[in-house]
Design an enzyme around this catalytic site. Structure first.
Site: not given
Ligand code: DGL
Length: 268
Positions: A83, A192
């Site tokens: 993440c 993301c």
């Molecule tokens: N997959 C997360 C990232 O890479 C998402 C973050 C979120 O939940 O806003 O930032």
């Protein structure tokens, strides 16, 4: 004899742990599983608390610690923070607190800036990533390149809800990407781990000469390097077990994984 001894020390049958605010980090899991198919993995989707991108740094650190402790209780030998938002806000704190190697994921600004011919690149990421100190330090390094930052408002929520192909998704993507096209970017960085699941929709909007970069393969290679150097691999003939935990409805994750792996819904 020496290398045989080294091989014995470096064998480690514990699983690789990964966590994300939700289902998006499974894009990172896929890259890792493809590169190291005999490694056991445990993936934690904290979908109940998604999106992290709207939360404060303190909240993101607390959630990241909760996820780390769950994975350590499951015997993880290394933790992949799959993440960007958790990495850019919490990896320093995690490394200071826990005695396990952490691999983080950050927007791939470097390859985009180095290869851009127009000297203009676009970055789509969450608010939490774009506002983080770590991200802004990385941006400063490439001051010769114009970096057009765009917060992907509502994209994570729609992906978590399985609305990947909805008209709302297409309209949002269009509104985020058209200004970058108008500015003549030649690279788009997906900052993301949820966004690789939007690749077909993004490709439809961008002209073909604009390249899209995500961090999945780089994170997988980095994980492999750290296993090789410090942690150890599972046996080469091991048939891997891949466990997925989610603390919300598992249906969208099941679809993304094409129903090939069991998913356990559990509160954590
Ligand atoms: N997959 C997360 C990232 O890479 C998402 C973050 C979120 O939940 O806003 O930032």
């Amino acid at each position: 004899m020496g290398s045989f001894f080294l091989y014995l020390i470096m064998t480690n049958s514990k699983p690789i742990g990964l966590f994300d605010s939700g289902i998006g980090g499974s894009s990172i899991w896929s890259a890792i599983h493809e590169l190291m198919p005999n490694e056991d993995t445990i993936y934690l989707a904290d979908s109940k608390n998604a999106p992290y991108g709207k939360k404060s740094k303190e909240e993101i650190v607390a959630l990241s610690e909760k996820n780390t402790e769950f994975l350590l209780n499951q015997n993880a030998k290394i933790i992949v923070v799959a993440c960007n938002t958790a990495t850019t806000n919490a990896i320093k704190e995690l490394r200071a607190k826990y005695d396990v190697p952490f691999i983080g994921i950050e927007p791939a600004i470097k390859p985009a800036a180095l290869h851009s011919k127009t000297q203009k690149i676009g970055i789509l990421a969450t608010k939490g990533t774009i506002n983080s100190e770590l991200f802004n330090k990385a941006v400063e390094i490439y001051h010769d390149t114009t970096i057009i930052e765009q917060i992907g408002y509502n994209l994570v929520e729609l992906i978590e809800a399985g609305e990947i192909n909805s008209p709302e998704m297409k309209q949002l993507l269009h509104s985020y990407l058209q200004p970058m096209i108008d500015e003549n970017i030649d690279y788009l960085v997906l900052g993301c781990s949820h966004y690789p699941y939007l690749m077909p929709q993004i490709r439809e909007i961008l002209p073909p000469h604009i390249k899209i970069i995500d961090s999945g393969e780089a994170v997988a290679r980095q994980t492999q390097n750290i296993l090789r150097e410090k942690v150890g691999f599972n046996a080469a003939d091991h048939k891997s077990t891949n466990i997925f935990y989610i603390n919300a409805n598992p249906n969208v994750l099941a679809d993304i994984l094409e129903h090939r792996y069991p998913i356990e819904q559990r509160d954590f």
